[in-house]
Design an enzyme around this catalytic site. Structure first.
Site: not given
Lengths: 327, 417, 337
Positions: B218, B389-391
């Site tokens: 994401p 990377d939104h994680r």
């Protein structure tokens, strides 16, 4: 118009319909002498006598089955379930008999009967007394499933149920019995089945709900408005027939939908509604349809666990934000 | 004359098998006598004569399967013959599906129908599912209406899903415009050769890794506009003093490396079970080669001077272009920098190089008017965009990192001490 | 009220006085027999689908009891329901067309063998959930009194229907309502000895089935279900009491089915061929013919004429059903909310 509680609106509907039609009678456990667990039937025995206000044994299959036999001969019996949890005992009578006889007889008889009573989570009633059944009954053709959220609907829809020709599962919510609202005085003001209603307009997201979850959804919508999110809230009012046209219309405008139900998630009403939205307005969606539901466990007794098991406003708010990609 | 039929013995029975005949054709039989044994899906049983007479017209021999209702034989007066074999006269009684749908069944022989169905099924397999980018139904509809190729749109939704807002801020590429530029008949412009270029192993890997990246990772993007006036001045001095021709990018590598030291979550990798915060800072530097992109790695860049970095980048880039890079020279980065400034690109977004948690896309430095203390002044500015990377990296974490980076870039003395 | 528990037989006196009535009853029993034979044949030919349960051997029970039927009474049965429907005057052609799943069947092809229905003739349904319809009969009985009629509800069910919960719930409420004269219902146990393939002594803790009604304060009597005179005599007495008092009554008719439980019950491993043959010696139709010829109420010629007529009725019904059109596809969505 008068301001009535949900409870009094139901009581008023019963009285008006029993006055109107001598074929209407009511039966149930402790509805006469005891005057009803939720006092919906208070005073009826005195007013209409024991032949029209029948205290039955604790025998749900017996109550429903005898009501079917009455309905086929032109009476309009109303069966009160002390709570709908007990109606499972009568599942064969409701699902195999009431729902099917008009059809398999080729329309030779009508089935004008109402099974009404409260359902849903209460306060620490635990596993056997806290369930919601709209999807269960909604699955079966031949039934009408009403889930009124307001006193006016409770009265108007109960009157339709009593005057109709098909078996109606009339699901009240005990937590709403004390809720007040404006109710028409006109004894002939009835509310139809299968007509959903937009109760709050908004452009950003569509919240679909019914019964007590409508109250929750409206509260969530008010909070979301403070953050600049305008939710359109739709009250389905009946689960069967299910009128989703206003929902589709709304989703064409908002492009996102959140469905709120109190019952468990798997195979619930929200799943059916979400699937229908996807089937019908797939290209309008900018996000997956979100579901807000109870947790997938039997209702626990302890208050803190119980509160964890049912949906709250913040769940609706969070789901709306997910649908808006604002989480 | 009585007919012996294949009887329906169960609710779902549609046919039965003749096991054996107890009597022969022409034999005399009496009522109640067993004539033959039949076999159904549930039981074997004998069929008995319902009247006295001569058994005849046996239409189904032992072993044959007969539909329910089919006449198996007759019992009648001696010499009574049917005009034709009973079997020929029997319509297959038990064909409930066909009977329910006479119109459909009548259209074509069943064989043809099945061929047709198979074809349809094949056609319905959507092409290129594997490489498909996620997009919301509404985004696809809007893109189709606006003539936007979704492949060119960066998705801001979960998993990189392209949502309506992403399409909204994308300007459509005019397809008719492309047609207008096509050479007119008789044009003297050389005709361009159309050809299919087979994928090299490297192009294949690039495609795979970047598609993997944009798929499950994401992404989100943070852009800052940095003032590099001082940095450019300092660069001149460094070159003058050391003789090493350090590029602006070398300074950025150093700045990023130092900033990463204070932001371990940006110098990290997402895994199925855990997030790894890397102890070392290894910066991958994207280098364009004729075959495509390579990212040689400057190991422990936070411990190296700008000039060391400059020398190392130059050497690695050279090896990359001549394809002599060794695996441990291009593997193991913890963060990557991609710079398209030399192409005059002002600002762009880059796709994260897994398993990095972020990549920095560096645009061209250029003189732009800015407002400084109420005055419009000309400064050297440079835009950088970090894909996260939104994680692993939340918005605030990424923004905080960029604030630190800004300090290093805008106060470049920090890079030298 | 004093309850008589012994099995009633029929006395010979006064048979001649009602000669015409007996002839009608005999004729009806023969029609049922021929009709059921035809349904079995058509099932074997694949013309009748689904489940098929025939009344062969039990004819005296429904015939003897429904001879007391009066316009306005309502009748319920389980899924072994062809006989009751025929007895109440439904058109045999319409019934057979229903079994064939045709559009001019009595329920437009939407019920089939297990759910015959003819409200105009007082038949409120055959039901496929064993024991599920007893509550309905109790409710209808209440409604008949509520509307201040003298009609009654008659409910047929097998011995196998006596073990589910709603049996108990229905009879308790019937007994309760009967105390105030609000449940004029006749419950008829068609005790044919088997719940499908499970014999009474293997499915019921108390094998005296009628006695179970004592628990609900419902008077009950047993009768030889193969003796139509006895069934009829008891039914007349019971029905008169019910009409008068509004209280329910139970008749336990001890009978036997000659065919399998259903058409698919081929092997019948639960009973021996000898047992069936022995029981067939007490064929209710044969017993009645013997008695009526002995008493010189009918002649052999008259019986033969009845047989021929019955054969013709069954044959005509099959031809009618065969030639009937399938239901209009639009029927799928009618008669429903």
């Amino acid at each position: 118009m008068s301001e009535l509680t949900y409870r009094d609106a139901i009581h008023r509907a019963l009285v008006e319909e029993m006055d109107r039609d001598p074929n209407v009678l009511i039966m149930g456990e402790d509805i006469g002498v005891y005057e009803g667990t939720f006092r919906i039937t208070a005073g009826l025995l005195k007013k209409y006598g024991a032949n029209r206000v029948i205290d039955t044994p604790i025998a749900e299959a017996g109550m429903v089955g005898t009501a079917i036999g009455m309905a086929m001969l032109g009476l309009r019996p109303i069966v009160e379930m002390m709570t709908f949890n007990f109606a499972l005992v009568a599942a064969d009578q409701i699902l195999n008999h009431a729902a099917k006889i008009r059809y398999f007889s080729g329309g030779q008889v009508d089935m004008p009967m109402v099974i009404r009573g409260p359902q849903g989570a209460g306060v620490q009633l635990s596993a056997q007394h806290s369930q919601s059944f709209e999807a269960f009954y909604g699955h079966f053709p031949g039934l009408i499933v009403a889930t009124p959220a307001t006193p006016a609907d409770a009265k108007g829809m109960l009157k339709s149920a009593i005057r109709g020709k098909d078996p109606v599962i009339f699901l009240e919510n005990a937590a709403l019995y004390g809720m007040k609202g404006e109710v028409p005085d006109d004894p002939d003001a009835v509310e139809p089945f299968g007509v959903s209603r937009v109760v709050r307009e908004g452009a950003h997201v569509t919240i679909v709900s019914y019964s007590r979850m409508l109250v929750l959804s409206l509260a969530a919508a008010a909070k979301l408005a403070e953050e600049g999110i305008e939710a359109e809230v739709i009250d389905l009012r009946t689960i069967r027939p299910l009128d989703l046209d206003p929902v589709y219309q709304s989703v064409r405008k908002t492009h996102r939908a959140v469905v709120v139900q109190e019952q468990w998630k798997p195979f619930g009403a929200a799943g059916e509604i979400a699937a229908s939205i996807t089937e019908t307005v797939f290209d309008e969606l900018d996000a997956p349809v979100e579901r807000v539901t109870g947790e997938d466990v039997p209702m626990p007794y302890a208050r803190n666990l119980e509160l964890l098991a049912v949906p709250h406003e913040e769940h609706v708010i969070a789901a709306v934000k997910r649908a808006l990609y604002r989480d | 004359m009585g007919e012996i039929i294949m009887p329906k013995m169960g609710d779902a029975m549609t046919e039965g098998r003749v096991v054996r005949w107890h009597k022969k054709a022409g034999e005399k039989v009496t009522k109640g006598e067993a004539l033959l044994e039949i076999e159904t899906d549930k039981v074997n049983l004998d069929l008995e004569a319902e009247e006295d007479g001569i058994l005849d017209n046996i239409a189904f021999e032992a072993g044959a399967v007969a539909p329910v209702g089919a006449v198996l034989a007759t019992v009648g007066a001696p010499g009574a013959k049917r005009a034709e074999k009973p079997a020929a006269a029997v319509a297959p009684a038990a064909a409930p599906v066909a009977a329910a749908e006479p119109a459909a069944a009548a259209k074509k022989p069943s064989g043809e129908i099945s061929v047709h169905e198979k074809k349809t099924a094949e056609q319905e397999i959507p092409a290129g599912v594997a490489g498909r980018r996620r997009s919301s139904p509404l985004a696809r509809k809007m893109a189709a209406q606006k003539g936007i190729d979704l492949a060119l749109v960066a998705g801001s939704g979960p998993g990189g899903r392209i949502v309506a807002a992403d399409v909204e801020r994308t300007r459509p590429v005019s397809r008719t415009g492309a047609t207008a530029l096509a050479p007119a008949p008789g044009s003297r412009l050389p005709v361009l050769e159309a050809k299919v270029v087979p994928l090299t192993a490297m192009r294949r890997t690039i495609a795979k890794r970047l598609a993997e990246s944009i798929g499950p990772v994401p992404h989100f993007f943070l852009t800052v506009d940095l003032d590099v006036t001082k940095l450019l001045q300092q660069r001149e001095q460094v070159i003058e003093i050391t003789g090493v021709k350090a590029s602006v990018n070398d300074f950025i590598v150093r700045a990023v490396a130092l900033a990463l030291r204070s932001h371990p979550l940006v110098n990290a990798s997402f895994g199925d079970e855990a997030i790894t915060l890397h102890g070392d800072v290894h910066i991958g530097v994207a280098v364009a080669t004729p075959e495509g992109l390579l990212t040689p790695v400057i190991r422990n860049a936070d411990r190296k001077s700008v000039t060391d970095i400059a020398t190392e980048v130059r050497a690695l880039a050279e090896k990359a272009r001549s394809r002599k890079l060794l695996p441990d020279e291009y593997q193991g980065s913890t963060f990557t920098i991609s710079n398209l400034g030399m192409f005059g690109v002002e600002e762009f977004t880059a796709i994260i190089n897994p398993p990095n948690a972020a990549i920095l896309a560096v645009g061209a430095a250029a003189q732009r008017p800015v407002v400084d203390a109420g005055q419009v002044v000309v400064r050297d500015r440079m835009k950088v965009t970090m894909s996260c990377d939104h994680r692993v990296v939340d918005g605030a974490v990424g923004a905080d990192f960029l604030r630190t980076l800004r300090q290093y870039v805008e106060q470049p003395l920090r890079l030298l001490i | 009220m004093a309850r008589k528990k012994e099995t009633h037989g029929s006395s010979t006196h006064a048979l001649a006085a009602r000669a015409a009535e007996w002839k009608t009853i005999l004729r009806k029993m023969i029609v049922i027999r021929r009709f059921e034979e035809a349904t079995e044949r058509e099932f074997r030919r694949g013309k009748i689908g689904g489940y098929l349960h025939v009344y062969t051997g039990q004819e005296a029970v429904a015939t003897g009891i429904l001879a007391t039927y009066r316009q306005g009474d309502v009748v319920y049965a389980g899924y072994r329901d062809h006989a009751q429907t025929l007895l109440l005057g439904s058109d045999p052609n319409g019934i057979m067309a229903e079994l064939f799943g045709k559009g001019n069947g009595i329920s437009h092809g939407k019920g089939g063998s297990m759910h015959l229905f003819d409200a105009a003739h007082g038949f409120y349904g055959g039901y496929g959930i064993v024991g599920g319809h007893l509550t309905l009969a109790a409710g209808s009985a209440y409604a008949l009194r509520y509307k201040e009629t003298e009609s009654i509800a008659v409910c047929f069910f097998g011995d196998g229907a006596m073990n589910i919960g709603s049996f108990h719930e229905a009879l308790n409420m019937a007994g309760l309502w009967g105390r105030s004269g609000m449940c004029p219902a006749l419950f008829v146990i068609e005790n044919n000895g088997y719940a499908m393939g499970t014999a009474v002594d293997r499915h019921s803790a108390l094998t005296d089935l009628g006695a179970r009604f004592d628990a609900y304060a419902i008077p009950n009597e047993k009768v030889d279900g193969q003796d139509v005179f006895a069934v009829h005599a008891l039914a007349e007495r019971a029905v008169a009491t019910i009409r008068e008092t509004g209280r329910p009554f139970c008749i336990e008719a001890q009978t036997y089915r000659f065919s399998g439980h259903g058409a698919a019950d081929i092997l019948q491993p639960y009973r021996s061929k000898n047992e069936v043959e022995e029981q067939k010696q007490r064929d209710p139709i044969r017993l009645m013919i013997t008695r009526l010829t002995e008493e010189k109420i009918v002649t052999t010629e008259e019986v033969e004429a009845m047989e021929a007529e019955a054969q013709q009725i069954a044959q005509r019904a099959v031809e009618y059903a065969e030639q009937s059109p399938q239901p209009d596809p639009a029927e799928l969505f009618t008669d429903i909310v």
